[in-house]
Design an enzyme around this catalytic site. Structure first.
Site, mmCIF file in Angstrom:
data_model
loop_
_atom_site.group_PDB
_atom_site.id
_atom_site.type_symbol
_atom_site.label_atom_id
_atom_site.label_comp_id
_atom_site.label_asym_id
_atom_site.label_seq_id
_atom_site.Cartn_x
_atom_site.Cartn_y
_atom_site.Cartn_z
ATOM 1 N N THR A 31 -12.457 21.181 21.604
ATOM 2 C CA THR A 31 -13.925 20.984 21.716
ATOM 3 C C THR A 31 -14.193 19.898 22.738
ATOM 4 O O THR A 31 -13.324 19.008 23.121
ATOM 5 C CB THR A 31 -14.695 20.386 20.349
ATOM 6 O OG1 THR A 31 -13.944 19.225 19.827
ATOM 7 C CG2 THR A 31 -14.507 21.608 19.283
ATOM 8 N N GLY A 58 -25.441 29.098 32.018
ATOM 9 C CA GLY A 58 -26.627 28.540 32.927
ATOM 10 C C GLY A 58 -27.918 28.719 32.195
ATOM 11 O O GLY A 58 -28.811 28.122 32.278
ATOM 12 N N GLU A 165 -27.371 31.042 40.755
ATOM 13 C CA GLU A 165 -26.880 31.786 41.707
ATOM 14 C C GLU A 165 -26.551 31.352 42.942
ATOM 15 O O GLU A 165 -25.976 31.777 44.123
ATOM 16 C CB GLU A 165 -27.754 32.880 42.070
ATOM 17 C CG GLU A 165 -28.287 33.898 40.978
ATOM 18 C CD GLU A 165 -29.083 34.957 41.160
ATOM 19 O OE1 GLU A 165 -29.366 35.150 42.687
ATOM 20 O OE2 GLU A 165 -29.262 35.752 40.274
ATOM 21 N N HIS A 191 -20.268 34.242 39.375
ATOM 22 C CA HIS A 191 -20.765 33.176 39.828
ATOM 23 C C HIS A 191 -19.666 32.474 40.782
ATOM 24 O O HIS A 191 -18.457 32.786 40.845
ATOM 25 C CB HIS A 191 -21.528 32.177 39.057
ATOM 26 C CG HIS A 191 -22.724 33.020 38.375
ATOM 27 N ND1 HIS A 191 -23.887 32.369 38.462
ATOM 28 C CD2 HIS A 191 -22.803 34.126 37.634
ATOM 29 C CE1 HIS A 191 -24.803 33.151 37.730
ATOM 30 N NE2 HIS A 191 -24.041 34.133 37.429
ATOM 31 N N ASN A 249 -27.147 22.557 19.900
ATOM 32 C CA ASN A 249 -25.829 22.613 20.186
ATOM 33 C C ASN A 249 -25.559 23.409 21.256
ATOM 34 O O ASN A 249 -25.510 24.498 21.036
ATOM 35 C CB ASN A 249 -25.058 22.774 18.937
ATOM 36 C CG ASN A 249 -23.421 22.534 19.257
ATOM 37 O OD1 ASN A 249 -23.272 22.122 20.302
ATOM 38 N ND2 ASN A 249 -22.631 22.882 18.357
ATOM 39 N N GLU A 336 -19.600 48.990 43.025
ATOM 40 C CA GLU A 336 -20.435 48.399 41.931
ATOM 41 C C GLU A 336 -21.912 47.868 42.590
ATOM 42 O O GLU A 336 -21.487 47.000 43.640
ATOM 43 C CB GLU A 336 -19.893 47.236 41.001
ATOM 44 C CG GLU A 336 -20.623 47.312 39.977
ATOM 45 C CD GLU A 336 -19.775 46.229 38.708
ATOM 46 O OE1 GLU A 336 -18.886 45.833 38.960
ATOM 47 O OE2 GLU A 336 -20.566 46.281 37.454
HETATM 48 C C1 LIG Z 1 -30.981 32.866 38.482
HETATM 49 C C2 LIG Z 1 -30.249 32.841 37.294
HETATM 50 N N1 LIG Z 1 -30.607 31.737 36.308
HETATM 51 C C3 LIG Z 1 -30.157 31.875 35.001
HETATM 52 C C4 LIG Z 1 -29.022 32.724 34.984
HETATM 53 C C5 LIG Z 1 -28.145 32.393 33.603
HETATM 54 O O1 LIG Z 1 -26.818 32.135 33.475
HETATM 55 P P1 LIG Z 1 -26.037 32.496 32.355
HETATM 56 O O2 LIG Z 1 -25.569 33.972 32.578
HETATM 57 O O3 LIG Z 1 -24.675 31.605 32.586
HETATM 58 O O4 LIG Z 1 -26.502 32.211 31.076
HETATM 59 C C6 LIG Z 1 -28.597 33.641 35.615
HETATM 60 C C7 LIG Z 1 -27.320 34.649 35.388
HETATM 61 O O5 LIG Z 1 -26.742 35.300 36.255
HETATM 62 C C8 LIG Z 1 -29.284 33.705 37.024
HETATM 63 O O6 LIG Z 1 -28.899 34.857 37.793
#
Ligand SMILES: Cc1ncc(COP(=O)(O)O)c(C=O)c1O
Length: 404
Positions: A31, A58, A165, A191, A249, A336
């Site tokens: 953790t 993200g 991104e 990413h 969390n 792809e």
């Molecule tokens: C512009 C944007 N914001 C947020 C996210 C969310 O990120 P995550 O997939 O890590 O939750 C993405 C996912 O690709 C994204 O392209």
């Protein structure tokens, strides 16, 4: 799952990443702990922000940035009904935290040639209820951040940059994500750096940092610098469980931090390799299809040094009605593809469900990006000339088959 000859990204957890991950498992400290803290420090330094808080995705980073902007502990805080300017080309979890916090998204159109927010439309959509500009830096590129900063200053707005991104891209030599109150990042597998899942929020204000720390973990005080103060103030409480704020969390695992930290060390090389792969596909395509009237490749905006997420492509207007067939053909050849984020987000069924476009506004250029745009992946290691040539030829072949 379909196996592609040229996938969005090749498996990219490398030998040294595995070693770092295994070390964490063997240590028994799975953790969030010291490695996460160390990675946060390094990440903040890399971005040029004062603070960084790691989370499990993200999406969580966007949630945390929005939640912090609405938090009662924040002096300049958002309230229900405040308007947030957000581009029509965005991701779902750029938008959902705003809706979840009762803010009102106002959709701004984009520039077709940059895929990012159009500054004129942004200015038009500002009202006296506007409190936030929520940038979404698309696929490594961005709008003119000088212009956006100017508006933010003039109107006293909050600026959040969804940089999920675009980690490692610069505008005028300054990292995207470091211009605003909060910058958010994703370490999902395709990413710029990846730990499978993972994310980060950066900020420059100590107060915001303290709020982020509490909200990330249950709302308790113990991760923040004011813990001692709260211990003294509430001597009857168990000092480990003093809850000072709302909370979730959203903590990452230590293993995610170890892998992402190792990848961050290599980000400059990844960036060079991504650029090499991108430029090669373009030059090979242009050499082979000199009289190409099928497509154009999206270039970086002025002043932006892109750490490209992918290679965005626009189908020329006269063939846009054939987009589905073209994509199908490219995919049949084993390459792809993806839409430009999720296309014009106003077309998504959830917009109707949540009544987010009652006025039925239209975003002409976001729709054009939707109609004409898609992207293919570029890898973090240099791809062989053979495969890059295959990709360039596949694009050509698919267009010739469908459009000729
Ligand atoms: C512009 C944007 N914001 C947020 C996210 C969310 O990120 P995550 O997939 O890590 O939750 C993405 C996912 O690709 C994204 O392209």
């Amino acid at each position: 799952m379909k196996k592609y000859k040229y996938p969005l990204i090749y498996p990219r957890i490398y030998r040294s990443d595995k070693k770092e991950g295994i070390k964490v498992i063997e240590s028994g400290q799975i953790t969030m702990s010291k490695i996460t803290k160390d990675f946060e420090k390094r990440f903040a330094r890399y971005i040029g922000s004062k603070y960084a808080v790691m989370v499990n995705s993200g999406s969580s980073a966007n949630l945390l940035a929005t939640a912090a902007s609405c938090n009662p502990l924040r002096k300049k805080k958002l309230n229900i009904g405040d308007e947030v300017l957000i581009p029509g080309i965005c991701w779902s979890t750029s938008l959902w935290p705003l809706v979840q916090y009762g803010l009102k998204p106002i959709f701004v159109d984009v520039d077709v040639d940059t895929l990012n927010m159009n500054i004129d439309d942004l200015k038009k959509k500002i009202s006296n209820k506007t409190k936030v500009i929520f940038c979404v830096h698309v696929l490594g590129n961005s709008s003119n951040m000088n212009e956006i900063k100017k508006i933010v200053k003039e109107k006293n707005l909050i600026l959040i940059e969804d940089t999920c991104e675009s980690l490692g891209s610069n505008f005028n030599k300054k990292k995207l994500g470091s211009f605003g109150d909060f910058g958010t990042y994703s370490f999902y597998y395709s990413h710029q750096i990846s730990s499978g899942e993972g994310g980060m929020v950066v900020c420059n204000s100590k107060d915001d940092y303290e709020i982020l720390l509490a909200l990330r973990a249950h709302g308790w005080s113990r991760d923040g610098s004011k813990h001692k103060y709260y211990k003294k103030r509430y001597p009857k409480l168990d000092e480990r469980f003093i809850f000072i704020n709302l909370g979730y969390n959203l903590r990452p695992l230590e293993i995610q931090a170890a892998i992402a930290r190792n990848q961050l060390k290599q980000i400059n090389n990844f960036k060079i390799n991504r650029k090499y792969n991108r430029d090669k596909i373009i030059s090979l395509f242009q050499k082979k299809y000199k009289k190409n009237s099928f497509l154009s490749f999206v270039e970086n905006s002025k002043h932006v040094d892109c750490n490209w997420f992918g290679l965005p492509i626009l189908i020329n207007n006269k063939f846009k009605h054939k987009k589905k067939m073209i994509i199908k053909e490219i995919e049949n050849l084993g390459v792809e593809t993806r839409p430009i984020i999720s296309g014009n987000f106003l077309n998504q069924p959830a917009i109707k469900l949540l009544k987010l476009n009652d006025k039925k506004i239209k975003l002409k250029y976001s729709q054009e990006v939707d109609d004409r745009g898609f992207f293919i992946g570029i890898n973090t290691q240099k791809s062989s000339l053979k495969i890059l040539n295959y990709v360039a030829e596949s694009l050509g072949k698919a267009f010739i088959k469908v459009c000729n």
